[in-house]
Design an enzyme around this catalytic site. Sequence first.
Site, short mmCIF file in Angstrom:
data_model
loop_
_atom_site.label_atom_id
_atom_site.label_comp_id
_atom_site.label_asym_id
_atom_site.label_seq_id
_atom_site.Cartn_x
_atom_site.Cartn_y
_atom_site.Cartn_z
N TYR A 105 7.33 9.84 5.61
CA TYR A 105 7.07 8.41 5.40
C TYR A 105 8.25 7.69 4.76
CZ TYR A 105 4.62 4.35 3.30
OH TYR A 105 4.24 3.09 2.89
N TYR B 294 2.49 19.77 -8.94
CA TYR B 294 3.35 18.84 -8.20
C TYR B 294 4.25 18.07 -9.16
CZ TYR B 294 4.75 14.45 -6.05
OH TYR B 294 5.48 13.35 -5.64
N ASN C 13 3.08 3.79 -6.73
CA ASN C 13 2.29 3.90 -5.49
C ASN C 13 3.01 3.19 -4.35
OD1 ASN C 13 0.39 4.33 -7.79
ND2 ASN C 13 -1.04 4.69 -6.13
N TYR D 211 -13.95 5.86 -7.34
CA TYR D 211 -14.16 6.90 -8.35
C TYR D 211 -14.11 6.29 -9.75
CZ TYR D 211 -13.53 10.14 -4.51
OH TYR D 211 -13.68 10.82 -3.33
#
Length: 352
Positions: free
Chosen positions: A13, A139, A168, A204
Amino acid sequence: MTQRYLVTGGAGYVGSVVAAHLLARGHRVTVLDDLSTGFAEAVPEGAEFVEGRIQDAARWLDGSYDGVLHFAAFSQVGESVARPEKYWENNVGGTMALLAAMRAAGVRKLVFSSTAATYGEPETVPITETAPTTPTSPYGASKLAVDHMIGGECAAHGLAAVSLRYFNVAGAYGALGERHEPESHLIPLVLQVALGRREAISVYGEDYPTPDGTCVRDYIHVADLAEAHLLALDAMTGGAATGAPVTETSATGASATAASVPAGEHLICNLGNGNGFSVREVVETVRKVTGHPIPEITAPRRAGDPAVLVASADAARERLGWTPSRPDLADVVADAWTFARRTATRDEEGRA
């Protein structure tokens, strides 16, 4: 001046969008990708493509390259918890091999795709580069280990490097956009609902200490992100070794004042818009952009989800001359929606 760059992970990406920006600026680009998570069709036209692993970068990297932009990492937080060895072997071991190949070839400029996951759960927001780094997943830990590795390489062997810690990333750049299997990012997941591929979006937690009770995150357009990488190269390409401010030509062709990154320095910069949007704001923006109803399902909080993650990008502005030019969430979503529909149409035609 035309230069030659190796883009590892350039079929993914962010790597593909950065490669496209480099080509548009007139540079020569070689993409190195093993296609484990990337797509051959995402390699921009005009780039040379080598299918291979970063562990074997020495087979292709030589002194004709002016620098490396490194995106070849696994990036699924949940998978890293279940299979940490995969992340240490690729993200850390692969980068170690890449740095050795660069050293042997005399390639002394590196831009590294780092992450806000290196910070873990922040003590204060907005998050600055001096915030404690306490990653909560293998990660994030692997990316932090690479940042430490790069710092040592710079000090010992004269590498000039910039690590860009993303928050993000979203949106699309023409035919290049976000495709993950499995998908875990909010905007493409909500767009799957608009496309009819998912019945509803799970929210969530709705009892966080935020204006609407849902988590707040900092979203940055992938094209803004790409321009930061070109500015990082600019900072390492020109200027005095003293780090004094120099005037560079930015990725957009505008003149920007930035401090140079000389040999031996490892600069770390956060990349974000500096403001945040809640989960419900993202969902409502997708409704407006797509014209589709987006059903929601309220779910329990996920362990380790901080209430607010917002970046301070002051260092990127001051050192690289970078300012995001696409801060509007609706623009980010609109570009992602165009890409999602194009991809869905292509997939349907392929099944016909």
